[in-house]
Design an enzyme around this catalytic site. Structure first.
Site, PDB file in Angstrom:
ATOM      1  N   ARG A  16      -1.179   3.695  -6.247  1.00 42.43           N
ATOM      2  CA  ARG A  16      -1.169   3.901  -7.702  1.00 42.43           C
ATOM      3  C   ARG A  16       0.036   4.728  -8.140  1.00 42.43           C
ATOM      4  NH1 ARG A  16      -6.937   6.621  -7.259  1.00 42.43           N
ATOM      5  NH2 ARG A  16      -6.967   4.964  -5.701  1.00 42.43           N
TER       6      ARG A  16
ATOM      7  N   GLU B 210      -1.940   6.400  -2.532  1.00 48.28           N
ATOM      8  CA  GLU B 210      -0.501   6.358  -2.788  1.00 48.28           C
ATOM      9  C   GLU B 210      -0.046   5.143  -3.584  1.00 48.28           C
ATOM     10  OE1 GLU B 210      -0.872   3.187  -0.220  1.00 48.28           O
ATOM     11  OE2 GLU B 210      -1.838   5.138  -0.056  1.00 48.28           O
TER      12      GLU B 210
ATOM     13  N   ASP C 249      -3.684   9.521   0.556  1.00 46.77           N
ATOM     14  CA  ASP C 249      -4.016   8.129   0.870  1.00 46.77           C
ATOM     15  C   ASP C 249      -4.268   7.305  -0.396  1.00 46.77           C
ATOM     16  OD1 ASP C 249      -4.391   5.976   2.546  1.00 46.77           O
ATOM     17  OD2 ASP C 249      -6.505   6.390   2.906  1.00 46.77           O
TER      18      ASP C 249
ATOM     19  N   ASP D 167       0.750   1.994   5.759  1.00 45.39           N
ATOM     20  CA  ASP D 167       0.005   3.090   5.147  1.00 45.39           C
ATOM     21  C   ASP D 167      -0.796   3.826   6.203  1.00 45.39           C
ATOM     22  OD1 ASP D 167      -1.250   4.838   3.472  1.00 45.39           O
ATOM     23  OD2 ASP D 167      -2.678   3.377   2.678  1.00 45.39           O
TER      24      ASP D 167
ATOM     25  N   LYS E 264       3.026  -3.677  -5.401  1.00 46.53           N
ATOM     26  CA  LYS E 264       2.927  -2.550  -4.468  1.00 46.53           C
ATOM     27  C   LYS E 264       3.432  -2.994  -3.098  1.00 46.53           C
ATOM     28  CE  LYS E 264      -0.508   0.142  -1.874  1.00 46.53           C
ATOM     29  NZ  LYS E 264      -1.947   0.356  -1.617  1.00 46.53           N
TER      30      LYS E 264
ATOM     31  N   LYS F 100      -5.536   8.221   7.853  1.00 50.84           N
ATOM     32  CA  LYS F 100      -6.625   7.277   8.108  1.00 50.84           C
ATOM     33  C   LYS F 100      -7.123   7.429   9.542  1.00 50.84           C
ATOM     34  CE  LYS F 100      -4.855   3.713   4.937  1.00 50.84           C
ATOM     35  NZ  LYS F 100      -5.996   3.641   4.021  1.00 50.84           N
TER      36      LYS F 100
ATOM     37  N   ASP G  15      -0.441  -3.711   3.611  1.00 51.30           N
ATOM     38  CA  ASP G  15      -0.497  -2.960   2.359  1.00 51.30           C
ATOM     39  C   ASP G  15       0.680  -3.292   1.434  1.00 51.30           C
ATOM     40  OD1 ASP G  15      -2.112  -1.315   0.876  1.00 51.30           O
ATOM     41  OD2 ASP G  15      -1.167   0.546   1.527  1.00 51.30           O
TER      42      ASP G  15
END
Length: 525
Positions: A317, A315, A313, A236, A231, A243, A254
């Site tokens: 996956r 994202e 949020d 993010d 990933k 957030k 991230d």
């Protein structure tokens, strides 16, 4: 018999008996809880002890304590030395732990103005069984592994205004060029055209477009195909499900999964990996803008399944679902491992230091836990139970939603199962998911040490492992002091503890014998 310890160019002679007495006095003050240290030689040296016992869920090397001790105990000075006393099985984890204490990224103004280069020498002194000199092949393995650790750390530490998707692709191209591999890159509108709705949907609002990058190693004689999927969310914001001001800082990390996969891939190929190995890196910035994905949008992913977005949020996956589908359908992988900073709940489930592993194979679950203890990157299992957990993603209008209905029902396990569903729970291969959301935040204090390798000029001494920023002139380098390590090693062995000895070395005078070039281009002595 006499030994000399040079401190800032002044030689002080002491007898072996006095040195032993001083060492015994220092050790008598140590009471690790879990670690302790004692200054020596007017604070020019420090001895530090590690815990003599660790639990079954910790690494026998006490790797996290090593990194902490080096950060706090290393004496000031431009040229310093660390003597690491341990048993042979703990060398790899100890080396990686030391590497984490010396990251590459910093933008401190004082660092850019510093003219004097810094050097840290690390010497391993082996005790117990297999306490002979470290083989050159082992040193090469340490060099490759620690280079990978520091590469991943540099990418994770670099903020998104520099480490955007374009820059990350440059890093991938550099690794590919070094290994003789041309990356496969699918980008921007091509992602949409080819059906990568997860990656494209997450990254389409950002200034720098999303991408899927693949590095493939396909040697002759390979018997299986392995894919590592990372990933790579370079930042993010949470998207439209934005957030808050306290949870968004730190989201430059991230991309930790993709950074770790890239560093590990480089190390594995340099070590001569024998099977087909693919690094699949899913890159995007989860940004806010007119083109951002909205809650209620439905995306068609590369697996052919549709996903109703109920949380922008969640994202990671989505991009990983496309990555594992590509690994299965296009690369024909037998083993797929995805790595991600996926859920905040991971830190609650397995803590700050243990990554969470979720897999369809009990054997691979045990192997991951064992590997984590050996290398110091600790791992602990999550519950794998699709029949009880996957229903959390039920959607009335699509194949699934992207976020759970009940956050109290093992959300880290559920998030991993979302990814697995895009290759199918009945897929006959091995699927492993590693959630490193909390461990990725163990950030070191920035320094400017660059790696070099040093081999011993005396055959009776163990090899040295050196970090060094070499000056542009070849006339200066570090002069390695011969430390009286046998006495400390004997005392340490009787106490049953590992220890570190950190000292300040004299000003550089001449290059050490046996010094090689950068770790990326070593040659046998």
């Amino acid at each position: 018999m006499k030994k000399k310890l040079k401190i800032r160019g002044v030689a002080y002679g002491t007898t072996w008996r006095k040195q032993r007495k001083l060492w015994q006095a220092a050790l008598s003050t140590l009471n690790p809880n879990p670690t302790d240290s004692c200054p020596l030689y007017l604070n020019y040296a420090t001895v530090a002890a590690l815990p003599c016992r660790v639990s079954r869920h910790n690494s026998p090397s006490a790797a996290h304590f090593i990194t902490r001790l080096v950060r706090t105990c290393l004496p000031p000075g431009a040229h310093r030395c660390i003597v690491m006393v341990c048993e042979q099985p703990e060398v790899f984890a100890s080396a990686c732990a030391l590497a984490r204490a010396f990251p590459l990224f910093t933008h401190r103004s004082g660092a850019s103005r510093r003219l004097e280069k810094k050097t840290v020498t690390v010497e391993f002194f082996l005790v117990g069984q297999d306490n002979g000199p470290v083989e050159v092949s082992t040193l090469q393995c340490l060099a490759n592994a620690t280079d990978g650790v520091r590469l991943a750390a540099r990418i994770v530490d670099t903020p998104c205004n520099e480490m955007n998707t374009d820059t990350f692709l440059e890093e991938i191209n550099k690794v590919g060029k070094e290994l003789g591999i041309i990356p496969t890159i699918i980008r921007d509108e091509e992602l949409k055209t080819r059906g990568f709705g997860g990656i494209y949907g997450v990254g389409k609002a950002a200034l720098h477009p999303p991408a899927l990058a693949v590095l493939s190693h396909t040697p002759d004689g390979a018997t299986q195909t392995i894919a590592w999927v990372g990933k790579g969310i370079v930042y993010d914001t949470g998207g439209l499900s934005i957030k808050g001001k306290t949870t968004m800082p730190g989201m430059k990390r991230d991309c930790g999964g993709a950074a770790a996969v890239l560093g590990a891939f480089r190390a594995a190929i340099k070590q001569g990996f024998k099977d087909n190995l693919h690094a699949v890196l899913c890159l995007a910035e989860n940004s806010v803008g007119p083109n951002a994905t909205r809650p209620d949008d439905i995306h068609l992913l590369y697996s052919g399944k549709t996903v109703e977005i109920n949380n922008t949020d969640a994202e990671g996956r989505l991009v990983l679902a496309d990555g594992v589908s590509y690994a299965c359908k296009d690369l024909g992988a037998d083993i797929i491992l995805d790595m991600a900073t996926l859920t905040g709940a991971q830190g609650i489930a397995t803590g700050k230091y243990h990554a969470a592993v979720l897999t369809n194979s009990a054997e691979w679950e045990a192997a991951c836990v064992k590997a984590g203890r050996k290398c110091g990157d600790l791992v602990h299992p999550l519950v794998y139970c699709p029949e009880l957990h996957f229903s959390e993603f039920t959607s009335a209008v699509a194949d699934m939603k992207n976020s759970v209905a009940d956050r109290d029902n093992s959300p880290s396990s559920c998030a991993g199962l979302f990814i697995a569903s895009h290759i199918g729970f009945d897929w006959p291969g091995v699927w492993v998911h590693l959630d490193i959301a909390a461990p990725v935040h163990a950030v070191s204090v920035p320094t400017l040490h660059q790696p070099r390798l040093l081999l011993p000029s005396c055959p009776n001494r163990v090899p040295l492992w050196l970090w060094s920023c070499w000056p542009s002139s070849s006339e200066t380098s570090v002069s390695v002091t011969q430390l009286p390590v046998r006495c400390p090693a004997q005392v340490s062995s009787s106490l049953g503890t590992e220890w570190l000895l950190c000292v300040t070395l004299p000003q550089p005078a001449c290059p050490p014998q046996g010094a090689l070039g950068p770790l990326s281009h070593p040659s046998p002595p």
